[in-house]
Design an enzyme around this catalytic site. Structure first.
Site, PDB file in Angstrom:
ATOM      1  N   GLU A  33       4.774  -5.120   7.004  1.00 31.03           N
ATOM      2  CA  GLU A  33       4.084  -4.012   7.693  1.00 31.03           C
ATOM      3  C   GLU A  33       4.631  -3.740   9.083  1.00 31.03           C
ATOM      4  OE1 GLU A  33       2.559  -6.389   5.966  1.00 31.03           O
ATOM      5  OE2 GLU A  33       1.011  -5.498   4.695  1.00 31.03           O
TER       6      GLU A  33
ATOM      7  N   GLY B 218       0.601  -4.988   0.724  1.00 30.45           N
ATOM      8  CA  GLY B 218      -0.588  -5.002  -0.134  1.00 30.45           C
ATOM      9  C   GLY B 218      -0.366  -5.723  -1.459  1.00 30.45           C
TER      10      GLY B 218
ATOM     11  N   GLU C 216      -0.863  -9.264  -0.714  1.00 27.62           N
ATOM     12  CA  GLU C 216      -2.309  -9.425  -0.465  1.00 27.62           C
ATOM     13  C   GLU C 216      -3.091  -9.435  -1.780  1.00 27.62           C
ATOM     14  OE1 GLU C 216      -2.002  -6.136   2.362  1.00 27.62           O
ATOM     15  OE2 GLU C 216      -3.031  -7.366   3.838  1.00 27.62           O
TER      16      GLU C 216
ATOM     17  N   ALA D 274       0.870  -1.178   0.000  1.00 25.47           N
ATOM     18  CA  ALA D 274       0.000   0.000   0.000  1.00 25.47           C
ATOM     19  C   ALA D 274       0.908   1.229   0.000  1.00 25.47           C
ATOM     20  CB  ALA D 274      -0.875  -0.020   1.239  1.00 25.47           C
TER      21      ALA D 274
HETATM   22  N1  CAA Z   1       4.627   3.095  -0.839  1.00 24.21           N
HETATM   23  C1  CAA Z   1       5.031   4.259  -1.384  1.00 24.21           C
HETATM   24  N2  CAA Z   1       6.181   4.397  -2.071  1.00 24.21           N
HETATM   25  C2  CAA Z   1       6.934   3.280  -2.204  1.00 24.21           C
HETATM   26  C3  CAA Z   1       6.574   2.042  -1.666  1.00 24.21           C
HETATM   27  C4  CAA Z   1       5.339   1.966  -0.948  1.00 24.21           C
HETATM   28  N3  CAA Z   1       4.885   0.823  -0.425  1.00 24.21           N
HETATM   29  N4  CAA Z   1       7.533   1.139  -1.938  1.00 24.21           N
HETATM   30  C5  CAA Z   1       8.474   1.797  -2.649  1.00 24.21           C
HETATM   31  N5  CAA Z   1       8.123   3.102  -2.813  1.00 24.21           N
HETATM   32  C6  CAA Z   1       8.853   4.159  -3.503  1.00 24.21           C
HETATM   33  C7  CAA Z   1      10.057   4.603  -2.684  1.00 24.21           C
HETATM   34  O1  CAA Z   1       9.662   5.544  -1.681  1.00 24.21           O
HETATM   35  C8  CAA Z   1      10.936   5.201  -3.762  1.00 24.21           C
HETATM   36  O2  CAA Z   1      10.448   6.480  -4.084  1.00 24.21           O
HETATM   37  P1  CAA Z   1      11.513   7.704  -4.346  1.00 24.21           P
HETATM   38  O3  CAA Z   1      12.296   7.247  -5.553  1.00 24.21           O
HETATM   39  O4  CAA Z   1      10.615   8.857  -4.628  1.00 24.21           O
HETATM   40  O5  CAA Z   1      12.355   7.794  -3.125  1.00 24.21           O
HETATM   41  C9  CAA Z   1      10.642   4.301  -4.973  1.00 24.21           C
HETATM   42  O6  CAA Z   1       9.414   3.651  -4.699  1.00 24.21           O
HETATM   43  C10 CAA Z   1      11.702   3.240  -5.172  1.00 24.21           C
HETATM   44  O7  CAA Z   1      11.835   2.530  -3.955  1.00 24.21           O
HETATM   45  P2  CAA Z   1      13.251   2.224  -3.270  1.00 24.21           P
HETATM   46  O8  CAA Z   1      14.220   3.316  -3.578  1.00 24.21           O
HETATM   47  O9  CAA Z   1      12.994   1.922  -1.832  1.00 24.21           O
HETATM   48  O10 CAA Z   1      13.670   0.922  -4.090  1.00 24.21           O
HETATM   49  P3  CAA Z   1      14.642  -0.249  -3.606  1.00 24.21           P
HETATM   50  O11 CAA Z   1      14.874  -1.091  -4.821  1.00 24.21           O
HETATM   51  O12 CAA Z   1      15.815   0.296  -2.885  1.00 24.21           O
HETATM   52  O13 CAA Z   1      13.790  -1.089  -2.541  1.00 24.21           O
HETATM   53  C11 CAA Z   1      11.809  -2.211  -1.729  1.00 24.21           C
HETATM   54  C12 CAA Z   1      12.671  -1.796  -2.955  1.00 24.21           C
HETATM   55  C13 CAA Z   1      12.587  -3.231  -0.877  1.00 24.21           C
HETATM   56  C14 CAA Z   1      10.538  -2.851  -2.250  1.00 24.21           C
HETATM   57  C15 CAA Z   1      11.511  -0.937  -0.884  1.00 24.21           C
HETATM   58  O14 CAA Z   1      10.998   0.068  -1.738  1.00 24.21           O
HETATM   59  C16 CAA Z   1      10.496  -1.157   0.203  1.00 24.21           C
HETATM   60  O15 CAA Z   1      10.834  -1.706   1.237  1.00 24.21           O
HETATM   61  N6  CAA Z   1       9.231  -0.701   0.001  1.00 24.21           N
HETATM   62  C17 CAA Z   1       8.220  -0.728   1.003  1.00 24.21           C
HETATM   63  C18 CAA Z   1       7.680  -2.123   1.204  1.00 24.21           C
HETATM   64  C19 CAA Z   1       6.616  -2.143   2.299  1.00 24.21           C
HETATM   65  O16 CAA Z   1       6.876  -1.823   3.428  1.00 24.21           O
HETATM   66  N7  CAA Z   1       5.373  -2.548   1.929  1.00 24.21           N
HETATM   67  C20 CAA Z   1       4.280  -2.600   2.835  1.00 24.21           C
HETATM   68  C21 CAA Z   1       3.496  -1.335   2.795  1.00 24.21           C
HETATM   69  S1  CAA Z   1       2.265  -1.238   4.051  1.00 24.21           S
HETATM   70  C22 CAA Z   1       0.964  -2.150   3.477  1.00 24.21           C
HETATM   71  O17 CAA Z   1       0.997  -2.725   2.407  1.00 24.21           O
HETATM   72  C23 CAA Z   1      -0.232  -2.172   4.390  1.00 24.21           C
HETATM   73  C24 CAA Z   1      -1.362  -3.009   3.935  1.00 24.21           C
HETATM   74  O18 CAA Z   1      -1.344  -4.223   4.048  1.00 24.21           O
HETATM   75  C25 CAA Z   1      -2.587  -2.399   3.474  1.00 24.21           C
END
Ligand code: CAA
Length: 256
Positions: A133, A110, A113, A65
């Site tokens: 999360e 998400g 999911e 998400a």
């Molecule tokens: N939401 C918003 N933006 C996101 C995102 C997310 N879930 N995941 C990645 N991005 C964005 C980053 O902020 C980044 O943006 P900028 O270039 O503007 O800084 C861009 O995508 C590229 O991401 P990274 O630089 O982090 O890329 P990476 O290759 O170094 O890492 C990754 C990849 C390991 C997937 C890392 O991006 C990451 O950990 N993302 C978050 C994963 C996460 O925590 N997901 C769970 C979200 S909460 C949820 O989903 C709740 C639910 O159940 C409803």
């Protein structure tokens, strides 16, 4: 609707939806859910589409998400964000036709999911799965707390959600989260082959199987088996079923 996030291609009885927000690794925001619901509104009444395939553009299937959208939410908004996502994924799960997730890269939070709401998952060797999360100080919001244990067992669900570990496609295969792992460059070819195989079958058998499998798991075995027998019986009034059996006996391909 003028889609900004979804790329939709419909051909040969297969709908292919590519989630395309690569700058945010295809993170799911409210706009995504609006577009996706609109797409489902259009798809549900169509009888010319037999299979739906969902994939992501770039190195991510869906990285979760949208954290940038969630960071500003209060509890009422968080609840609404969760229920909107849950309703959408329930709708996907209940879609009449089979849905395949072609998981090309990160399927986190998400994204995992979403993949779990599809009927089965085929993953590229490069795909990564997880429910991270807890690293954000939160719990999953699109029903991973329920679907993950149903798909992979209690121990795997507790392990993945409590540790936030990211696992490889091969590990996801081992725990039953995905059904097949492919070389990255062969993912779409293999998934589209599977989709065409399903789409070639008679129109009723796949949707009916899906409905009974899914409704059966939520009721009791006896009741669900009775539902199977009722549907099994109904097929004998269906020309497609008669044709399928006749073709076998006449050693030819069915003419559907
Ligand atoms: N939401 C918003 N933006 C996101 C995102 C997310 N879930 N995941 C990645 N991005 C964005 C980053 O902020 C980044 O943006 P900028 O270039 O503007 O800084 C861009 O995508 C590229 O991401 P990274 O630089 O982090 O890329 P990476 O290759 O170094 O890492 C990754 C990849 C390991 C997937 C890392 O991006 C990451 O950990 N993302 C978050 C994963 C996460 O925590 N997901 C769970 C979200 S909460 C949820 O989903 C709740 C639910 O159940 C409803």
């Amino acid at each position: 609707m003028d889609y900004q996030i979804l790329k939709i291609q419909i051909a040969d009885r297969i709908a292919l939806v590519t989630i395309s927000r690569p700058a945010a690794l295809n993170a799911l925001n409210t706009d995504f859910f609006k577009e996706f619901n609109h797409f489902l509104d259009d798809l549900e009444p169509r009888d010319d589409v037999k299979v739906l395939v969902i994939t992501g553009e770039g190195k991510s299937f869906v990285a979760g998400a949208d954290i940038a959208e969630m960071v500003h939410m209060n509890s009422a908004e968080g609840y609404a964000f969760s229920t909107f996502g849950q309703r959408t994924f329930d709708r996907l799960e209940q879609l009449r036709i089979p849905v395949i997730a072609a998981v090309n890269g990160y399927a986190l939070g998400g994204g995992c999911e979403l993949a779990m709401s599809c009927d089965f998952r085929i993953a590229s060797k490069l795909a990564k799965f997880g429910q991270p999360e807890i690293n954000l100080g939160m719990i999953p919001g699109y029903a991973a707390t329920q679907r993950l244990s149903r798909l992979t067992g209690l121990g795997n669900a507790l392990y993945l959600i409590l540790t936030a570990d990211t696992i490889t496609a091969d590990d996801a295969l081992r725990i039953g989260l995905v059904q097949k792992v492919t070389e990255p460059e062969l993912l779409m070819e293999e998934v589209m082959k599977m989709a065409s195989k399903i789409a070639r079958n008679s129109s009723q058998a796949a949707p009916t199987s899906k409905r009974i499998i899914r409704s059966g798991i939520a009721t009791d075995f006896k009741e669900a088996s009775e539902e199977e027998a009722i549907e099994f019986g109904k097929q004998f009034d269906d020309e497609a079923t008669k044709e399928g059996m006749k073709a076998f006996l006449e050693k030819r391909k069915p003419n559907w």
